[in-house]
Design an enzyme around this catalytic site. Structure first.
Site, mmCIF file in Angstrom:
data_model
loop_
_atom_site.group_PDB
_atom_site.id
_atom_site.type_symbol
_atom_site.label_atom_id
_atom_site.label_comp_id
_atom_site.label_asym_id
_atom_site.label_seq_id
_atom_site.Cartn_x
_atom_site.Cartn_y
_atom_site.Cartn_z
ATOM 1 N N ASP A 33 0.836 -1.203 0.000
ATOM 2 C CA ASP A 33 0.000 0.000 0.000
ATOM 3 C C ASP A 33 0.868 1.249 0.000
ATOM 4 O OD1 ASP A 33 -2.366 1.482 -0.032
ATOM 5 O OD2 ASP A 33 -2.440 1.600 2.136
ATOM 6 N N ARG A 34 1.778 1.337 -0.934
ATOM 7 C CA ARG A 34 2.720 2.459 -0.994
ATOM 8 C C ARG A 34 2.422 3.411 -2.151
ATOM 9 N NH1 ARG A 34 4.020 2.207 4.026
ATOM 10 N NH2 ARG A 34 5.593 0.707 4.597
#
Length: 173
Positions: free
Chosen positions: A6-7
């Site tokens: 989730d970057r």
């Protein structure tokens, strides 16, 4: 390809002017959820400072998961958020009971680096899924040359579980 940790970018970049090697460069400063700042030349998009591709683990027990063997890591600008949480990071001003509770919890997790692979045993994600830069974005002071970033270092726990539902590619649900 998909975003395992989730970057995605949490905010728009700041427009900055920096001085490097005696000349001024119009750039963008892009803060990330990882706690990095990427400085890119506004005229051509090239990095102002080198960005290394570091090797990261890729062997996962998750069926069908294929991970990139490298991740980008800025070389000059240090991260503005810590990149891992370990037992040595436990706040020494907490009560001994609280410290011991955290130590016991850590024994249940995989932790220690920012690129721990997803798996069925829980892993400590740090900075967490909403870690690093916050959505409000950075602010640049052109007089002092300081970039201000509202940052978050909250840890998250990631644990993969079997999807027990049957799925269809063209599901309308």
């Amino acid at each position: 390809s998909h975003d395992v940790w989730d970057r995605d970018l949490p905010t728009a970049p700041a427009l900055v002017t920096i001085q490097k090697d005696g000349k001024y460069i119009d750039a963008i400063a892009q803060p990330t959820k990882s706690g990095f700042i990427y400085l890119l030349d506004r005229t051509n998009g090239q990095p102002i400072y080198p960005i290394n591709e570091i090797k990261v683990p890729t062997q996962t027990a998750l069926v069908g998961e294929k991970l990139s063997p490298t991740q980008p890591w800025p070389t000059v600008m240090k991260p503005f958020a810590r990149q891992s949480f370990t037992e040595k990071d436990i706040n020494p001003y907490l009560s001994l009971t609280s410290q011991n509770k955290i130590r016991a919890q850590l024994k249940e997790f995989r932790y220690g680096n920012p690129y721990i692979l997803p798996g069925k045993k829980p892993s400590l994600i740090f900075p967490g899924f909403d870690g690093g830069a916050e959505w409000g974005g950075p602010a640049f002071d052109p007089v002092t040359g300081i970039l201000y970033v509202n940052a978050n270092e909250m840890a998250w726990i990631m644990e993969m579980q079997e999807d027990r539902k049957s799925t269809r590619l063209n599901s309308s649900h």
